[in-house]
Scaffold this motif. Structure first.
Motif, PDB file in Angstrom:
ATOM      1  N   ASP A 138       0.821  -1.145   0.031  1.00 49.82           N
ATOM      2  CA  ASP A 138      -0.140  -0.060   0.003  1.00 49.82           C
ATOM      3  C   ASP A 138       0.727   1.296   0.005  1.00 49.82           C
ATOM      4  N   ARG A 139       2.047   1.221   0.781  1.00 55.16           N
ATOM      5  CA  ARG A 139       2.797   2.480   0.848  1.00 55.16           C
ATOM      6  C   ARG A 139       3.697   2.559  -0.100  1.00 55.16           C
ATOM      7  N   ALA A 140       4.384   1.433  -0.860  1.00 55.90           N
ATOM      8  CA  ALA A 140       5.713   1.492  -1.616  1.00 55.90           C
ATOM      9  C   ALA A 140       5.251   1.205  -3.015  1.00 55.90           C
ATOM     10  N   PHE A 141       4.319   0.464  -3.399  1.00 52.22           N
ATOM     11  CA  PHE A 141       4.036   0.122  -4.575  1.00 52.22           C
ATOM     12  C   PHE A 141       2.990   1.098  -5.538  1.00 52.22           C
ATOM     13  N   SER A 142       3.388   1.412  -6.973  1.00 53.66           N
ATOM     14  CA  SER A 142       2.587   1.778  -7.872  1.00 53.66           C
ATOM     15  C   SER A 142       1.448   0.806  -8.211  1.00 53.66           C
ATOM     16  N   SER A 143       0.279   1.188  -8.914  1.00 49.04           N
ATOM     17  CA  SER A 143      -0.951   0.713  -8.926  1.00 49.04           C
ATOM     18  C   SER A 143      -0.715  -0.670  -9.718  1.00 49.04           C
ATOM     19  N   GLY A 144       0.320  -0.785 -10.707  1.00 47.81           N
ATOM     20  CA  GLY A 144       0.405  -1.941 -11.350  1.00 47.81           C
ATOM     21  C   GLY A 144       1.005  -2.993 -10.788  1.00 47.81           C
ATOM     22  N   PRO A 145       2.552  -2.752 -10.132  1.00 50.90           N
ATOM     23  CA  PRO A 145       2.853  -3.688  -9.181  1.00 50.90           C
ATOM     24  C   PRO A 145       2.113  -4.298  -8.174  1.00 50.90           C
ATOM     25  N   ARG A 146       1.414  -3.280  -7.597  1.00 43.97           N
ATOM     26  CA  ARG A 146       0.345  -3.724  -6.462  1.00 43.97           C
ATOM     27  C   ARG A 146      -0.493  -4.614  -6.769  1.00 43.97           C
ATOM     28  N   LEU A 147      -1.360  -4.368  -7.961  1.00 46.38           N
ATOM     29  CA  LEU A 147      -2.120  -5.223  -8.492  1.00 46.38           C
ATOM     30  C   LEU A 147      -1.947  -6.567  -8.902  1.00 46.38           C
ATOM     31  N   ALA A 148      -0.601  -6.610  -9.411  1.00 47.96           N
ATOM     32  CA  ALA A 148       0.214  -7.854  -9.653  1.00 47.96           C
ATOM     33  C   ALA A 148       0.244  -8.539  -8.428  1.00 47.96           C
ATOM     34  N   ARG A 149       0.771  -7.985  -7.465  1.00 45.52           N
ATOM     35  CA  ARG A 149       0.836  -8.951  -6.272  1.00 45.52           C
ATOM     36  C   ARG A 149      -0.235  -9.477  -5.542  1.00 45.52           C
ATOM     37  N   TYR A 150      -1.353  -8.815  -5.699  1.00 45.74           N
ATOM     38  CA  TYR A 150      -2.664  -9.230  -5.257  1.00 45.74           C
ATOM     39  C   TYR A 150      -3.185 -10.245  -6.138  1.00 45.74           C
ATOM     40  N   LEU A 151      -2.984 -10.303  -7.412  1.00 44.09           N
ATOM     41  CA  LEU A 151      -3.288 -11.301  -8.304  1.00 44.09           C
ATOM     42  C   LEU A 151      -2.395 -12.512  -7.758  1.00 44.09           C
ATOM     43  N   GLN A 152      -1.301 -12.378  -7.696  1.00 40.06           N
ATOM     44  CA  GLN A 152      -0.384 -13.330  -7.197  1.00 40.06           C
ATOM     45  C   GLN A 152      -1.109 -14.341  -5.849  1.00 40.06           C
ATOM     46  N   ARG A 153      -1.457 -13.365  -4.979  1.00 42.69           N
ATOM     47  CA  ARG A 153      -2.001 -14.086  -3.745  1.00 42.69           C
ATOM     48  C   ARG A 153      -3.461 -14.880  -4.261  1.00 42.69           C
ATOM     49  N   LEU A 154      -4.086 -14.495  -5.416  1.00 43.64           N
ATOM     50  CA  LEU A 154      -5.336 -15.076  -5.446  1.00 43.64           C
ATOM     51  C   LEU A 154      -5.052 -16.424  -6.385  1.00 43.64           C
ATOM     52  N   PHE A 155      -3.890 -16.478  -7.183  1.00 40.82           N
ATOM     53  CA  PHE A 155      -3.567 -17.409  -8.125  1.00 40.82           C
ATOM     54  C   PHE A 155      -3.556 -18.999  -7.669  1.00 40.82           C
ATOM     55  N   ASP A 156      -4.320 -19.590  -8.257  1.00 37.06           N
ATOM     56  CA  ASP A 156      -4.232 -21.105  -7.943  1.00 37.06           C
ATOM     57  C   ASP A 156      -3.431 -21.834  -8.772  1.00 37.06           C
TER      58      ASP A 156
ATOM     59  N   ASN B  71      -9.804  -1.330 -13.643  1.00 36.88           N
ATOM     60  CA  ASN B  71     -10.272  -1.660 -15.260  1.00 36.88           C
ATOM     61  C   ASN B  71      -9.348  -1.235 -16.231  1.00 36.88           C
ATOM     62  N   ARG B  72      -8.579  -0.273 -15.860  1.00 30.41           N
ATOM     63  CA  ARG B  72      -7.453   0.468 -16.957  1.00 30.41           C
ATOM     64  C   ARG B  72      -6.364  -0.526 -16.942  1.00 30.41           C
ATOM     65  N   GLN B  73      -5.800  -0.914 -15.810  1.00 33.92           N
ATOM     66  CA  GLN B  73      -4.786  -1.714 -15.694  1.00 33.92           C
ATOM     67  C   GLN B  73      -5.177  -3.334 -16.321  1.00 33.92           C
ATOM     68  N   LEU B  74      -6.165  -3.658 -16.048  1.00 31.88           N
ATOM     69  CA  LEU B  74      -6.453  -5.071 -16.501  1.00 31.88           C
ATOM     70  C   LEU B  74      -6.470  -4.806 -17.801  1.00 31.88           C
ATOM     71  N   SER B  75      -7.304  -3.864 -18.630  1.00 32.00           N
ATOM     72  CA  SER B  75      -7.358  -3.760 -19.923  1.00 32.00           C
ATOM     73  C   SER B  75      -5.997  -3.694 -20.697  1.00 32.00           C
ATOM     74  N   ALA B  76      -5.147  -3.095 -20.135  1.00 31.53           N
ATOM     75  CA  ALA B  76      -3.689  -2.774 -20.613  1.00 31.53           C
ATOM     76  C   ALA B  76      -3.073  -4.192 -20.564  1.00 31.53           C
ATOM     77  N   TRP B  77      -2.947  -4.874 -19.559  1.00 32.82           N
ATOM     78  CA  TRP B  77      -2.561  -6.274 -19.628  1.00 32.82           C
ATOM     79  C   TRP B  77      -3.108  -7.118 -20.466  1.00 32.82           C
ATOM     80  N   ALA B  78      -4.482  -7.075 -20.561  1.00 33.36           N
ATOM     81  CA  ALA B  78      -5.130  -7.919 -21.880  1.00 33.36           C
ATOM     82  C   ALA B  78      -4.606  -7.706 -23.200  1.00 33.36           C
TER      83      ALA B  78
END
Length: 230
Positions: free
Chosen positions: A148-166, A195-202
């Motif tokens: 929350d403190r150190a990461f911009s939205s892209g790396p932060r979202l990727a880290r949370y997706l990593q936690r949810l990845f099966d 939405n913006r970040q997921l669309s860019a990754w897609a």
């Protein structure tokens, strides 16, 4: 009909805390616990309530969230079978630190404080496993604060997706499908930015979006993004 240790083990993933227990330990646990069916959106525990029971998720997925002092809702995690819930309040005699709500129908084991304390006294090795799990959660919490403190939205979202990845799912889907609003609450980013970040990754071929569901196409590249700033 009472649940047996073999039946319980068949329902749990290999990485769950209870899957590391011996059969005689699980038999003793089941003899002390009550097995309950739970409904979708049923609240298993409320933040601030007294902690009188320990709950072990057997089937289904649950959402763990808390409300901060300034009124902000924080989604801490999405947990699955084998997760032990409510042990902090039972061990220290304090209030529940979070609210836990079922995301789907499932089943749980419930142990009273007395039954839990007696079980741990009889099986000290299980207590060590519980401490290890609590330490893991604390580590995740610290990483969440750092993110929350150190990461911009892209790396932060990727880290949370990593936690949810099966990792056990060959289709490389998340272990739970979340709306973009729900995902935003979990990550702490607005729905628009999600939405913006997921669309860019897609568009870049890292993920695929199918009716709101996320499939990870290039996990190596996405985890590299997650590691940025470390």
């Amino acid at each position: 009909m009472p649940m047996s240790a073999d039946q319980l083990l068949a329902l749990l993933p290999d990485h769950s805390l209870l899957a590391a227990c011996e059969a005689h330990e699980l038999d003793d646990l089941l003899g002390r616990a009550r097995v309950d069916a739970v409904k979708k959106r049923e609240v298993l525990m409320h933040q601030g309530d007294p902690g009188t029971t320990v709950i072990i998720l057997v089937t289904g997925t649950a959402r763990v969230n808390m409300v901060s002092a300034n009124g902000r809702e924080i989604v801490l995690d999405y947990v699955g079978p084998g997760t032990v819930l409510g042990e902090i309040a039972v061990l220290d005699g304090g209030e529940r630190t979070a609210t836990v709500t079922m995301m789907e129908e499932g089943s749980v084991l419930r142990l009273t404080r007395g039954a839990c304390e007696d079980f741990i006294a009889r099986h000290p090795a299980v207590a060590l496993k519980m401490l290890s799990e609590m330490a893991r959660r604390l580590r995740v919490m610290n990483e969440t604060v750092e993110s929350d403190r150190a990461f911009s939205s892209g790396p932060r979202l990727a880290r949370y997706l990593q936690r949810l990845f099966d990792e056990e799912v060959s289709q490389q889907r998340l272990r739970i499908d979340l709306s973009q609003t729900e995902l935003g609450n979990f990550v702490g980013i607005s729905r628009e930015n999600i939405n913006r970040q997921l669309s860019a990754w897609a568009d870049s071929g890292l993920i695929e979006l199918d009716h709101g569901k996320i499939r990870i196409v290039d996990s190596e590249a996405l985890w590299e993004i997650a590691a940025m700033g470390e």
